[in-house]
Write a protein that holds these residues in place. Structure first.
Motif, PDB file in Angstrom:
ATOM      1  N   PRO A 140       3.564 -17.746  10.023  1.00 17.47           N
ATOM      2  CA  PRO A 140       3.234 -18.399   8.760  1.00 17.47           C
ATOM      3  C   PRO A 140       4.349 -18.179   7.734  1.00 17.47           C
ATOM      4  N   ASN A 141       4.467 -19.098   6.772  1.00 20.18           N
ATOM      5  CA  ASN A 141       5.482 -18.878   5.732  1.00 20.18           C
ATOM      6  C   ASN A 141       4.928 -17.964   4.643  1.00 20.18           C
ATOM      7  N   LYS A 142       5.801 -17.629   3.699  1.00 17.27           N
ATOM      8  CA  LYS A 142       5.429 -16.625   2.695  1.00 17.27           C
ATOM      9  C   LYS A 142       4.201 -17.020   1.890  1.00 17.27           C
ATOM     10  N   ALA A 143       4.127 -18.295   1.529  1.00 17.81           N
ATOM     11  CA  ALA A 143       3.006 -18.750   0.721  1.00 17.81           C
ATOM     12  C   ALA A 143       1.699 -18.626   1.506  1.00 17.81           C
ATOM     13  N   GLN A 144       1.767 -18.986   2.802  1.00 10.86           N
ATOM     14  CA  GLN A 144       0.559 -18.887   3.628  1.00 10.86           C
ATOM     15  C   GLN A 144       0.126 -17.433   3.776  1.00 10.86           C
ATOM     16  N   ILE A 145       1.119 -16.554   3.977  1.00 13.63           N
ATOM     17  CA  ILE A 145       0.785 -15.128   4.105  1.00 13.63           C
ATOM     18  C   ILE A 145       0.115 -14.634   2.825  1.00 13.63           C
ATOM     19  N   ALA A 146       0.721 -14.973   1.676  1.00 13.50           N
ATOM     20  CA  ALA A 146       0.173 -14.509   0.398  1.00 13.50           C
ATOM     21  C   ALA A 146      -1.261 -15.017   0.215  1.00 13.50           C
ATOM     22  N   GLU A 147      -1.498 -16.244   0.641  1.00 14.61           N
ATOM     23  CA  GLU A 147      -2.831 -16.819   0.469  1.00 14.61           C
ATOM     24  C   GLU A 147      -3.848 -16.084   1.355  1.00 14.61           C
ATOM     25  N   THR A 148      -3.472 -15.893   2.631  1.00 16.65           N
ATOM     26  CA  THR A 148      -4.379 -15.191   3.542  1.00 16.65           C
ATOM     27  C   THR A 148      -4.669 -13.779   3.048  1.00 16.65           C
ATOM     28  N   VAL A 149      -3.611 -13.077   2.609  1.00 20.44           N
ATOM     29  CA  VAL A 149      -3.795 -11.712   2.126  1.00 20.44           C
ATOM     30  C   VAL A 149      -4.747 -11.703   0.934  1.00 20.44           C
ATOM     31  N   GLY A 150      -4.555 -12.671   0.017  1.00 19.13           N
ATOM     32  CA  GLY A 150      -5.434 -12.759  -1.144  1.00 19.13           C
ATOM     33  C   GLY A 150      -6.891 -12.955  -0.743  1.00 19.13           C
ATOM     34  N   GLN A 151      -7.096 -13.851   0.216  1.00 23.27           N
ATOM     35  CA  GLN A 151      -8.465 -14.115   0.676  1.00 23.27           C
ATOM     36  C   GLN A 151      -9.090 -12.866   1.300  1.00 23.27           C
ATOM     37  N   LEU A 152      -8.274 -12.172   2.127  1.00 19.82           N
ATOM     38  CA  LEU A 152      -8.813 -10.987   2.800  1.00 19.82           C
ATOM     39  C   LEU A 152      -9.134  -9.889   1.799  1.00 19.82           C
ATOM     40  N   LEU A 153      -8.256  -9.731   0.791  1.00 19.11           N
ATOM     41  CA  LEU A 153      -8.519  -8.685  -0.205  1.00 19.11           C
ATOM     42  C   LEU A 153      -9.771  -9.016  -1.007  1.00 19.11           C
ATOM     43  N   ASP A 154      -9.997 -10.310  -1.280  1.00 19.79           N
ATOM     44  CA  ASP A 154     -11.248 -10.697  -1.930  1.00 19.79           C
ATOM     45  C   ASP A 154     -12.425 -10.324  -1.041  1.00 19.79           C
ATOM     46  N   LEU A 155     -12.266 -10.639   0.244  1.00 19.64           N
ATOM     47  CA  LEU A 155     -13.335 -10.406   1.212  1.00 19.64           C
ATOM     48  C   LEU A 155     -13.725  -8.923   1.259  1.00 19.64           C
ATOM     49  N   VAL A 156     -12.719  -8.036   1.223  1.00 22.04           N
ATOM     50  CA  VAL A 156     -13.036  -6.604   1.304  1.00 22.04           C
ATOM     51  C   VAL A 156     -13.152  -5.981  -0.088  1.00 22.04           C
ATOM     52  N   GLN A 157     -13.235  -6.844  -1.091  1.00 19.18           N
ATOM     53  CA  GLN A 157     -13.487  -6.395  -2.467  1.00 19.18           C
ATOM     54  C   GLN A 157     -12.428  -5.444  -2.990  1.00 19.18           C
ATOM     55  N   LEU A 158     -11.159  -5.783  -2.730  1.00 20.57           N
ATOM     56  CA  LEU A 158     -10.056  -4.972  -3.241  1.00 20.57           C
ATOM     57  C   LEU A 158      -9.085  -5.857  -4.013  1.00 20.57           C
ATOM     58  N   THR A 159      -9.624  -6.866  -4.696  1.00 29.19           N
ATOM     59  CA  THR A 159      -8.797  -7.912  -5.281  1.00 29.19           C
ATOM     60  C   THR A 159      -7.677  -7.379  -6.168  1.00 29.19           C
ATOM     61  N   GLY A 160      -7.974  -6.448  -7.038  1.00 30.83           N
ATOM     62  CA  GLY A 160      -6.953  -6.008  -7.991  1.00 30.83           C
ATOM     63  C   GLY A 160      -5.990  -4.961  -7.459  1.00 30.83           C
ATOM     64  N   LEU A 161      -6.158  -4.553  -6.207  1.00 31.89           N
ATOM     65  CA  LEU A 161      -5.427  -3.380  -5.733  1.00 31.89           C
ATOM     66  C   LEU A 161      -4.269  -3.710  -4.800  1.00 31.89           C
ATOM     67  N   ALA A 162      -3.847  -4.977  -4.783  1.00 34.02           N
ATOM     68  CA  ALA A 162      -2.826  -5.414  -3.818  1.00 34.02           C
ATOM     69  C   ALA A 162      -1.548  -4.589  -3.912  1.00 34.02           C
ATOM     70  N   GLY A 163      -1.185  -4.161  -5.128  1.00 35.56           N
ATOM     71  CA  GLY A 163       0.084  -3.469  -5.304  1.00 35.56           C
ATOM     72  C   GLY A 163       0.014  -1.970  -5.118  1.00 35.56           C
ATOM     73  N   ARG A 164      -1.199  -1.448  -4.923  1.00 38.04           N
ATOM     74  CA  ARG A 164      -1.331   0.006  -4.756  1.00 38.04           C
ATOM     75  C   ARG A 164      -0.825   0.454  -3.398  1.00 38.04           C
ATOM     76  N   TYR A 165      -0.572   1.756  -3.299  1.00 35.32           N
ATOM     77  CA  TYR A 165      -0.199   2.354  -2.014  1.00 35.32           C
ATOM     78  C   TYR A 165      -1.385   3.131  -1.455  1.00 35.32           C
ATOM     79  N   PRO A 166      -1.438   3.280  -0.122  1.00 30.14           N
ATOM     80  CA  PRO A 166      -2.622   3.902   0.484  1.00 30.14           C
ATOM     81  C   PRO A 166      -3.005   5.248  -0.141  1.00 30.14           C
TER      82      PRO A 166
END
Lengths: 343, 276
Positions: A107-133
């Motif tokens: 997938p291209n970068k935009a598709q990856i970003a979109e999928t990641v966004g959807q998954l983070l919404d799904l697991v209820q971590l929407t605001g935490l994309a930039g955090r480290y483990p």
């Protein structure tokens, strides 16, 4: 459909899996339940291709898994300690499986970003994309690991002790949440646990394992109500173990009798759950040696005839009504008794 | 405002230990360096520049720093390889190989230099089969620098590789990564700080190396002569001022490079979010 046939695996002299056969239906949430050393994690790792069986075969949707490399199996694996990539942000962890794709699937970068966004919404971590483990709590890490595994759209999701490292409250919330997620996404999932409550609450189907063998497969209610072996009975909750004698389809268990069809005459073992024992007035079956209040219930430590110890659990109201004191002699009635042939 | 009660620290002895540390550091490190700078300060700027821009001096710096950089880079590759083999595989003689790694630490550098020269000289065991000259060329100097630097990389990378959970690699495989992708994206970033530390230690050691290099390099002025040797040569000619001028430049350059590496490390750590 996942077909496991006659799988065996040895680590030196130790048989981790001993002739295990199992069929996993698509869409089901399956629990592998057993004590440590029962082979449940080994089975999970073989399904993922992280370990290899010495004998037997695994078929994933009609394909022989032995010919598939781990990375070609499309199996999502959530590790007990999550195994998150520490040097990557949450978003990069989730995107990993998409970024390593090659060829036309990439997938291209935009598709990856979109999928990641959807998954983070799904697991209820929407605001935490930039955090480290290391900036996340245990429950959040768990959900990142899950989102990462789901990113590659696995045919099968495997979870190794998914709630083992979490505290009790988080564990309960995550259980319900995982159940919903499984149903919403139409996943086929297998999880490993040693906690019978977790298995009974979460799974469609429970596979009880012991010493590398499958003891019983069935729905949670089925397994609980009709345990096939003494091991299953004891593993699914507290049990009083009593000696019994079978004569013509009836078992004599201490002061009680129980149905025991299909069991040959002679010595046998019987099990009674502590909450299936009722205290009845006026009898003389046991002495109360100790009483412990456990929230809404009271546990009675009893001594039966012939110095056999047993436990009964009754509710607080009956306890107060009967006015039970330590040292009292009481009558007991068993609502359910399970009888097994002597081992 | 409440007065701060004395001795609030759990671990006692801060004052004493810091005092001892500073005293030792002063006596052993700072004082000699200060004396060096003081001595060089006796020179005018023009005179100092004239000495250090002499073509022979510049050539020696190129070899000392350039050669050390190449040697450190090679050590980064070989050292990682050795550490990987020692950590990941079990084979007979592993302990023995492990012990050999430390030998360059303990061996007198002159012995190492003579041994390497004997091997790589045009008529040596190895040298006679090579189509190009190694001993008595800058290549020989780098060979010696690789020899003395390799334990630094192996010993700093080894523990980090040991702590690397195999689950990380398994997770990467489950997510569809190939072995090469797993190495580049999962393993290398985790061991990078340790690898960088090892490489910078190997580099620092190679810059300062004297004993082994002078035997194998041939020490041709302007070609295979290292800066430390030039300092010794100047001292032997009673040219103390010239020697100090070169020494101060070495000191300044080494310090600047090590500082740069440290800053790089800090940036790398912050990038990985470890600063929180």
């Amino acid at each position: 459909m996942i077909d496991i046939s006659n799988l065996s695996k040895r680590f030196g002299a130790f048989a981790a899996l001993d002739d295990v056969s199992l069929r996993i239906t698509p869409g089901k949430l399956v629990a592998l339940l057993g004590p440590s050393g029962s082979g449940k994690t080994t089975l999970l790792r073989i399904l993922a291709g992280l370990d290899h069986a010495d004998g037997g075969a695994v078929q994933l949707n009609g394909l022989d898994a032995g010919t598939l490399k781990t990375r070609d199996r499309r199996v999502g694996f959530v590790f007990q300690h999550y195994a998150l990539f520490r040097h990557m942000s949450v978003a990069d962890n989730v995107a990993f499986g998409l970024k390593v794709k090659k060829g036309p699937d990439k997938p291209n970068k935009a598709q990856i970003a979109e999928t990641v966004g959807q998954l983070l919404d799904l697991v209820q971590l929407t605001g935490l994309a930039g955090r480290y483990p290391q900036q996340l709590s245990g429950g959040q890490r768990q959900r990142v690991a899950l989102a990462r595994a789901l990113a590659v759209e696995p045919r099968l999701l495997l979870l190794d002790e998914p709630f083992g490292a979490l505290d009790a409250q988080v564990r309960k919330d995550l259980r319900r949440w995982l159940r919903r997620l499984h149903d919403d996404m139409g996943l086929t999932s297998v999880f490993v646990t040693h906690d019978q409550e977790e298995a009974l609450e979460l799974a469609d189907e429970v596979v009880v394992m012991n010493k590398g063998r499958v003891e019983q497969v069935g729905s949670p209610a089925d397994i609980y109500d009709n345990p096939a072996t003494p091991f299953v009975f004891q593993f699914l909750g507290n049990a009083n173990r009593l000696d019994a004698v079978v004569r013509g389809g009836r078992a004599l268990v201490g002061p009680w009798t129980a149905d025991a069809p299909d069991i040959a005459d002679g010595p046998a073992v019987a099990f009674v759950r502590p909450h299936d024992l009722d205290v009845v007035p006026g009898g003389d079956h046991a002495i109360i040696r100790h009483q412990v209040v456990l929230g809404p219930t009271v546990r009675l430590d009893l001594v039966l005839d012939d110095d056999i110890t047993a436990e009964a659990i009754i509710d607080r109201e009956s306890h107060a009504r009967l006015n039970l004191r330590t040292g009292d002699r009481i009558g007991l009635q068993a609502r359910r008794i399970a009888v097994f042939a002597a081992p | 405002m409440m007065a701060r009660p004395p001795n609030l620290r759990v671990i006692p002895g801060f004052d004493t230990t810091l005092g001892l540390t500073l005293a030792l550091l002063s006596l052993v490190v700072l004082l000699p360096l200060a004396a060096l700078v003081l001595k060089a300060a006796g020179l005018g700027v023009a005179q100092w520049l004239a000495i250090v821009t002499d073509p022979r001096v510049l050539a020696s710096f190129r070899l000392s720093f350039g050669g050390a950089a190449i040697a450190a880079g090679l050590n980064g590759i070989f050292g990682l390889l050795v550490a990987w083999v020692l950590v990941r595989y079990r084979f007979p003689g592993r302990k023995l190989v492990d012990a050999f790694i430390d030998l360059p630490f303990a061996l007198p550098t002159a012995v190492a230099g003579i041994a390497l020269t004997a091997l790589y000289a045009p008529n040596g065991w190895v040298g006679q089969f090579l189509p190009f000259k190694v001993a008595f060329t800058p290549l020989g100097a780098m060979l010696a620098m690789v020899f003395i630097g390799i334990p630094f990389v192996v010993r700093t990378v080894e523990p980090v590789l040991q702590d690397l959970e195999s689950e990380l690699e398994e997770a990467a495989a489950c997510l569809g990564a190939s072995r090469a992708q797993t190495f580049a994206r999962v393993i290398l970033p985790v061991i990078a700080p340790a690898l960088l530390t090892g490489i910078s230690l190997a580099f620092a050691r190679a810059v300062g190396e004297y004993g082994s290099v002078i035997f194998i390099a041939g020490n041709m002025p302007g070609v295979s002569e290292i800066a430390p040797l030039l300092i010794v040569t100047k001292l032997e000619q009673f040219d103390y001022v010239g020697a100090t001028a070169i020494a101060t430049l070495m000191l300044g350059l080494s310090f600047a490079l090590l500082l740069a590496i440290n800053l790089l490390q800090k940036w790398n750590r912050q990038r990985m979010g470890a600063a929180s």
